[in-house]
Design an enzyme around this catalytic site. Structure first.
Site, PDB file in Angstrom:
ATOM      1  N   ARG A  87      -5.042   0.692  -6.957  1.00 31.76           N
ATOM      2  CA  ARG A  87      -3.805   1.273  -6.429  1.00 31.76           C
ATOM      3  C   ARG A  87      -3.284   2.405  -7.318  1.00 31.76           C
ATOM      4  NH1 ARG A  87      -2.053  -2.094  -2.246  1.00 31.76           N
ATOM      5  NH2 ARG A  87      -2.399  -4.322  -2.521  1.00 31.76           N
TER       6      ARG A  87
ATOM      7  N   GLY B 171       0.771  -1.241   0.000  1.00 29.68           N
ATOM      8  CA  GLY B 171       0.000   0.000   0.000  1.00 29.68           C
ATOM      9  C   GLY B 171       0.800   1.288   0.000  1.00 29.68           C
TER      10      GLY B 171
ATOM     11  N   ASP C 269      -5.236   2.292  10.691  1.00 33.45           N
ATOM     12  CA  ASP C 269      -6.653   2.125  10.997  1.00 33.45           C
ATOM     13  C   ASP C 269      -6.752   1.766  12.478  1.00 33.45           C
ATOM     14  OD1 ASP C 269      -9.355   1.635  10.781  1.00 33.45           O
ATOM     15  OD2 ASP C 269      -9.154  -0.238   9.706  1.00 33.45           O
TER      16      ASP C 269
ATOM     17  N   GLY D 246      -4.402   0.305  13.963  1.00 31.67           N
ATOM     18  CA  GLY D 246      -3.025   0.433  14.422  1.00 31.67           C
ATOM     19  C   GLY D 246      -2.404  -0.901  14.802  1.00 31.67           C
TER      20      GLY D 246
END
Ligand code: IMP
Ligand code: MG
Length: 182
Positions: free
Chosen positions: A169, A48, A107, A109
């Site tokens: 992406r 990501g 998010d 974590g």
């Protein structure tokens, strides 16, 4: 053939906003690491963070090395599986080095915290964290992020490196996916 942005219902962060923010982050990082005596090691969490990291490092005007880790936490779902698997580890030793860990989005974590703990165990000289997006309302750990791009609401987002089931992406902006299209 579907369009590459099919299913996107809104743009959350536009391309020029991202560019401007990353330029600012790069200036900050350049100042903060100006006095280190060996190249900074930038660790990128794949997949990501690859787009963000590629743009960010070109705004850091210091000697640096790149290294990459692949971890998996989500599979093809939008809910965290609460499991973190290391699929590819670092190539460089980080003992006694200054390390900047770069991710796309934090998010809960949970993923990030596990990686931070793992890397701390290798005794870097310093370890700081950097994420483009922060869904801080969802945090489930006491993780502190040193550098972030944008705080965002609890919506599932794609683009600029972030995927849904490996797609999107390559969008140049951060978009919100139609929940019906997930
Ligand atoms: P956490 O462990 O809950 O913080 O999960 C973080 C990881 O989940 C991120 O590095 C992403 O790979 C993925 N993730 C979390 N939220 C989103 C989202 O809105 N879109 C795409 N991926 C996400
Ligand atoms: Mg990730």
């Amino acid at each position: 053939m579907k369009k590459f942005d099919h299913g996107i219902i809104d743009v959350l962060v536009a391309e020029d906003q991202i560019k401007q923010r990353i330029a600012d982050m790069g200036k900050q990082l350049t100042a903060d690491y100006a006095d280190i005596d060996a190249p900074l090691i930038v660790v990128v969490l794949m997949k990501g963070a690859f787009v963000f990291a590629a743009d960010l490092v070109r705004e850091i005007q210091l000697p640096l090395h790149m290294d990459f880790m692949i971890v998996s936490s989500y599979g093809d779902k939008t809910e965290s599986s609460r499991e973190v698997r290391i699929i590819k580890d670092l190539q460089e030793a980080i003992h006694d080095r200054h390390v900047l860990l770069v991710d796309d989005i934090i998010d809960t974590g949970l993923t990030f915290k596990k990686i931070v703990d793992l890397l701390q165990g290798r005794n870097p000289r310093s370890l700081k964290t950097c994420t483009l997006l922060d869904k801080s309302g969802r945090r489930e750990t006491d993780l502190d992020v040193d550098y972030f791009g944008f705080h965002i609401p609890n919506k599932f987002v794609v683009g600029y490196g972030l995927d849904y089931a490996q797609s999107y992406r390559n969008l140049p902006y951060i978009g919100i996916l139609d929940p019906g299209a997930e």
